[in-house]
Design an enzyme around this catalytic site. Structure first.
Site, short mmCIF file in Angstrom:
data_model
loop_
_atom_site.label_atom_id
_atom_site.label_comp_id
_atom_site.label_asym_id
_atom_site.label_seq_id
_atom_site.Cartn_x
_atom_site.Cartn_y
_atom_site.Cartn_z
N SER A 585 12.94 -53.81 -30.51
CA SER A 585 13.62 -53.20 -31.45
C SER A 585 14.95 -54.33 -31.68
O SER A 585 14.67 -55.27 -31.43
CB SER A 585 13.96 -52.00 -31.33
OG SER A 585 14.69 -51.54 -32.26
N ASP A 660 7.12 -50.36 -40.78
CA ASP A 660 7.67 -49.56 -40.26
C ASP A 660 9.09 -49.64 -40.93
O ASP A 660 9.19 -50.25 -42.02
CB ASP A 660 8.32 -50.45 -39.15
CG ASP A 660 9.66 -50.36 -38.06
OD1 ASP A 660 10.87 -49.54 -38.43
OD2 ASP A 660 9.63 -51.24 -37.06
N HIS A 692 8.66 -47.64 -36.60
CA HIS A 692 9.39 -48.00 -35.62
C HIS A 692 8.29 -47.80 -33.98
O HIS A 692 9.44 -48.51 -33.21
CB HIS A 692 10.57 -48.20 -35.66
CG HIS A 692 11.56 -49.48 -34.95
ND1 HIS A 692 10.81 -50.51 -35.29
CD2 HIS A 692 12.93 -49.04 -34.36
CE1 HIS A 692 12.14 -50.77 -35.01
NE2 HIS A 692 13.06 -50.33 -33.86
#
Length: 714
Positions: A585, A660, A692
């Site tokens: 991320s 995602d 994600h």
């Protein structure tokens, strides 16, 4: 980059190790499937209402004890509960359900779609309400047990079998009753019962004007053809959704909408009812996120009454809490603010007059635990002891006297009883996996309820330490290092560098394993020096520390991480030619940034779900830190990793979930395309149907892939 549960890819358990070496080693399969590697605790530990009694569940039995006594009694077993369930003609349970106490004699639990209450004295179960199998976002009104919930994009209320439809929007671009603004500003739900259940406030989000974004699913599919799901994804600088707040009267059956005014793309945060149900308070943040107005509205008419106060900042204002009213006192409330540089509490009256600043000092208040029944003091969680510890305090509202109530070094989680005379205090630290205890309002340890044994006793793991190094400006940066198992100072070891580096997530804390996870400990058993640093921009260090990244993401953070690299290179046992880095991320963004901006440092890297171009990220998070692309073209250009592909030297693996919805797959695909255009070889791996994060059994595959990549290229 939304929630702790989705943003920090590897935080599974936490603290620092001080264990003797042995020959036993855990596997990646055990990391995923074996509970024995994790600290144990008392399950469902909680207070009984209006008593000094606590309860917890152990071995399918409900155990009860008293704060002032050390003995514990078995209140009932699962078999007892199942006898009552059988009498009620319901299906028996295989394990004790999650429960919440209604009073000292009754607890409530959910079985399938039914809300049930068990009476300790009568040993009977009563069904109090239920909800549709397709219901989502359920919210129960505590007194009447009415349930509000959503079906598709509308809100319904179920009152003991009678279903009432509250909203009737046929346009699927309009959604009611869900968390809005992509869950920023502490928004976790979209339905808000009034204090006595006469009204229901809710978010109504019109996202029909927001750009559709395609997410492709390969399972389940019809006729062998992949299916496209269109989600609403407002990218930086694009058109945002529009949110309003409705108020439904259960008495009249009518809905009014709060007159929150223009512009329509503002952010409505922290919806709060006054205890007397006459008013609704909505802190409203402008799209630029630098100007907040705390507004008061009439709950019956929706009319705007007044702006109580405003907060401005040249970078951003970020309200993450609502207004805190003492029960049955509609005249005063407590408000969180970072206006003096630290997150502190302020007392206001409902006309907007500042009555006092309650907490002060160079530390952050992280949570508000509540008022004691007398109204003389409040309980809070703060970082006053250390930025990497959390402790509970009582604060006298009249004198300002502060009393520390949590006991023991570490990260604490504290629950007061209804009279605030006793507190359940659960914590861990560098030498303690987990301990649950009871303390009184003066911080005196009353009794220890449970202490977890060391779950890694007998396993070969490395020594973990927490320490600080200096940033360029002299700021302390907290670091965590795990030495290889069976460490030999005369040897040279490769480095596994784990990075996150973004707002709202602190990786280095004084808790079990130093807040590392078992995968990091596993990598240390494989002969790596495992290292992590919290750079400027991360939380719990005050406003200025966090805001230093404004408009220039990937600049100061990278500089601080390079201080970590310098430190590692200074160590005689580190092989600086074999350094690998991994992050997910924001950590994926940082991983690629470091690989490209300091291309001679890391030999191998794995970046999961990385932000590559902040223009492709959503408005609420992205514009807070970067403003819009039109307002900050230079900042977006400098942060766009497509502009540095030419610099790539080491081996880079990018991993992405194919569905995602947070960092859309377009980020990594554009990077791959640019790498091809520039003649750079980049490895790429996708996890079909994962969002994600990579969850479930596939996570073992992910761990193995990361380990193998480091093994192959370091």
């Amino acid at each position: 980059m939304k929630k702790l549960t989705t943003l920090c890819f590897f935080l599974i358990c936490s603290g620092i190790s001080i264990f003797s070496f042995s020959q036993k080693q855990f596997t990646l399969e055990e990391v995923m499937s074996s509970r024995k590697l994790y600290p144990t605790s008392l399950q469902q530990l909680q207070w009984q209402p209006k008593t000094d009694n606590y309860s917890f569940v152990s071995k399918n039995a409900l155990i009860i004890g008293a704060a002032s006594k050390s003995n514990k009694d078995t209140l009932m077993k699962l078999n007892d509960l199942n006898l009552a369930i059988k009498k009620a003609k319901l299906d028996s349970l295989s394990r004790f359900p999650a429960l919440s106490w209604e009073n000292s004699q009754e607890f409530m639990f959910v079985d399938k779609q039914d809300y049930l209450i068990y009476n300790i004295k009568t040993k009977q179960i009563t069904k109090i309400n239920s909800f549709s199998e397709d219901a989502e976002n359920t919210e129960m009104e505590p007194a009447s047990h009415k349930i509000a919930y959503t079906l598709k994009n509308n809100i319904f209320i179920n009152d003991n079998g009678k279903q009432t439809q509250v909203t009737k929007d046929s346009d699927l671009g309009i959604v009611n009753g869900i968390a809005v603004h992509r869950n920023e500003w502490g928004i976790e739900k979209g339905i808000f019962w009034s204090p006595t259940g006469n009204f229901l406030a809710f978010y109504r989000m019109d996202q029909s004007m927001v750009t559709d974004y395609p997410i492709t699913h390969i399972e389940p599919v019809k006729n062998r053809v992949a299916e496209v799901e269109m989600i609403k994804y407002p990218m930086a600088g694009m058109t945002s959704h529009q949110v309003t707040v409705g108020v439904y009267s259960l008495k009249t059956g009518k809905t009014i909408f709060v007159k929150t005014g223009e512009p329509k793309d503002q952010f409505l945060t922290s919806v709060t009812w006054s205890p007397d149900e006459k008013f609704i308070f909505i802190p409203i943040l402008n799209r630029s996120q630098n100007h907040l107005k705390v507004n008061k509205y009439d709950a019956v008419t929706g009319d705007f009454i007044k702006t109580l106060f405003e907060e401005k900042n040249d970078k951003w204002v970020e309200p993450e809490h609502g207004l805190f009213f003492k029960e049955n006192n509609s005249n005063e409330f407590i408000w969180f603010s970072k206006r003096d540089g630290w997150n502190h509490l302020y007392k206001y009256d409902v006309e907007g007059n500042l009555l006092s600043q309650i907490t002060k000092g160079n530390f952050d208040v992280t949570d508000f635990l509540g008022f004691d029944p007398t109204g003389k003091y409040i309980s809070v969680m703060t970082t006053a002891v250390s930025p990497i510890e959390l402790h509970a305090y009582n604060v006298d509202l009249k004198t300002g006297t502060v009393t520390k109530i949590s006991n023991g070094k570490g990260i604490h989680s504290v629950i007061p009883n209804s009279t605030f005379t006793f507190f359940i205090d659960a914590y861990s630290n560098s030498t303690l996996p987990h301990q649950s205890q009871i303390v009184d309002a003066k911080g005196k340890l009353n009794q220890v309820l449970y202490t977890s044994e060391n779950p890694l006793k007998g396993y070969t793991i490395g020594e973990t330490s927490i320490f600080t190094i200096k940033a360029d400006d002299g700021t302390d940066l907290y670091c965590r290092m795990i030495k290889p198992a069976n460490f030999d100072a005369t040897k040279k070891y490769p480095v596994f560098y784990y990075v996150y580096g973004g707002p709202h997530l602190q990786l280095v804390q004084e808790r079990w394993l130093g807040a590392s996870d078992l995968f990091m400990q596993y990598m240390a058993t494989k002969g790596y020096v495992v290292f992590t640093l919290d750079n400027r921009g991360t939380p719990n260090r005050g406003r200025d520390f966090e805001q230093s990244i404004h408009r220039n993401l990937g600049t100061i953070e990278v500089d601080d991480q390079m201080k970590g690299v310098e430190y590692l290179k200074s160590l005689s046992f580190v092989d600086s030619k074999r350094m690998g880095i991994q992050g997910w991320s924001y950590g994926g963004f940082m991983t690629v940034s470091l690989m490209l901006k300091h291309s001679d440092v890391f030999k191998a890297a794995v970046a999961g779900g990385p932000v590559i171009d902040w223009k492709l990220y959503e408005i609420m998070y992205g514009e807070r830190y970067m403003d819009t692309p039109d307002e900050n073209p230079e900042g977006y250009k400098n942060a766009c990793l497509l502009n540095y592909v030419d610099s790539l030297k080491g081996r880079l693996l990018i991993i992405h979930g194919t569905v995602d919805p947070t960092v859309v797959m377009q980020h990594s695909l554009e990077f791959i395309k640019e790498s091809i255009d520039k003649g750079k070889l980049v490895d790429y791996f996708v996890y079909p149907e994962h969002e994600h994060n990579v969850r479930g059994i596939d996570r073992i595959n992910l761990y193995k892939r990361i380990e193998q990549y480091m093994t192959d290229h370091l």
